[in-house]
Design an enzyme around this catalytic site. Sequence first.
Site, PDB file in Angstrom:
ATOM      1  N   ASP A  14       0.875  -1.160   0.000  1.00  0.00           N
ATOM      2  CA  ASP A  14       0.000   0.000   0.000  1.00  0.00           C
ATOM      3  C   ASP A  14       0.928   1.230   0.000  1.00  0.00           C
ATOM      4  OD1 ASP A  14      -2.165   1.806   0.720  1.00  0.00           O
ATOM      5  OD2 ASP A  14      -1.315   1.754   2.740  1.00  0.00           O
ATOM      6  N   ASP A  59       0.041   5.110   1.018  1.00  0.00           N
ATOM      7  CA  ASP A  59      -0.146   6.040   2.136  1.00  0.00           C
ATOM      8  C   ASP A  59       0.083   5.368   3.485  1.00  0.00           C
ATOM      9  OD1 ASP A  59      -0.726   8.642   1.612  1.00  0.00           O
ATOM     10  OD2 ASP A  59      -2.783   8.533   2.318  1.00  0.00           O
TER      11      ASP A  59
HETATM   12  O1  M1P Z   1      -4.479   5.563   1.175  1.00  0.00           O
HETATM   13  C1  M1P Z   1      -5.218   5.551   0.012  1.00  0.00           C
HETATM   14  C2  M1P Z   1      -6.237   6.647   0.001  1.00  0.00           C
HETATM   15  O2  M1P Z   1      -5.591   7.894  -0.233  1.00  0.00           O
HETATM   16  C3  M1P Z   1      -6.414   9.001  -0.280  1.00  0.00           C
HETATM   17  O3  M1P Z   1      -7.096   9.146   0.941  1.00  0.00           O
HETATM   18  P1  M1P Z   1      -7.219  10.506   1.799  1.00  0.00           P
HETATM   19  O4  M1P Z   1      -7.142  11.648   0.859  1.00  0.00           O
HETATM   20  O5  M1P Z   1      -8.528  10.338   2.490  1.00  0.00           O
HETATM   21  O6  M1P Z   1      -6.074  10.510   2.780  1.00  0.00           O
HETATM   22  C4  M1P Z   1      -7.461   8.860  -1.373  1.00  0.00           C
HETATM   23  O7  M1P Z   1      -6.812   8.935  -2.620  1.00  0.00           O
HETATM   24  C5  M1P Z   1      -8.197   7.533  -1.247  1.00  0.00           C
HETATM   25  O8  M1P Z   1      -8.967   7.309  -2.403  1.00  0.00           O
HETATM   26  C6  M1P Z   1      -7.247   6.378  -1.108  1.00  0.00           C
HETATM   27  O9  M1P Z   1      -7.939   5.199  -0.830  1.00  0.00           O
END
Ligand code: M1P
Length: 250
Positions: A11, A13
């Site tokens: 993943d 983020d």
């Molecule tokens: O971690 C993945 C997520 O990243 C973004 O989330 P947020 O802006 O809420 O931090 C979005 O791009 C989301 O679609 C994605 O799942």
Amino acid sequence: MESKKMIFMFDVDTTLTPHRKRVESDMEQFLQKLRSKVKVALVGGSDLHKIAEQMGGDDVIDKFDYVFAENGLVAFKDGKQIGQENLQKHMGDDILQKVINFCLHYMSQLTLPVKRGTFVEFRSSMLNICPVGRSCSQAERDEFSAYDQEHKIREKFKAALEKEFGNAGLQFAIGGQISLDIFPVGWNKTFCLQFLEKDSFETMHFFGDKTAKGGNDHEIFEDARTIGHTVTSPADTIKQVTETLNGLGL
Ligand code: M1P
């Protein structure tokens, strides 16, 4: 030694980068070194543009063996596109408009610390719904996130969507820090596994932070085809990957 039949999937983020921030150079170096041992894939919920922003630029598709954006609905292998799905064609505008109307109405009833712009982002394979608005600043993002943890804004929103659209063939996931992803059932991160099965990987490790039920890493983490690892930060990812490699003698 390289184990060609093994792939490590990540993943983006919080797993490889801080929330919506750029990857740090120690992680970049770590991942490139890892590629000399196993194949490496990114499996992000975000669209390719955001993954590229976070992972150091548009050449991200050349820097990893596979890049799966939007859960793998937009897929790249060795720098070339190998998959692309279309939400609008798949679901039809009628239901999409009902969902968007419901979300806009629901969000209009919320009072949050602040509201900014872009509450609905229509991506090629998913809707991203954001109560604070995607154009918020980093400080406003962090403020919403803390407020959300206390008041369960997204959890309640997700429950309301599930109640309203339970039979519409849609899935609702809390992905990152401030938003919800909506996509057809099955278009979660397990979607990307079909590309890897075609390429005959024997062992598929997955590392992600949102692995609990309702999180967007949950299904791929639980899938029988993968070995799932829950991580809490980029530093924890490096630690767990290193331990896994040591355990494998790689
Ligand atoms: O971690 C993945 C997520 O990243 C973004 O989330 P947020 O802006 O809420 O931090 C979005 O791009 C989301 O679609 C994605 O799942």
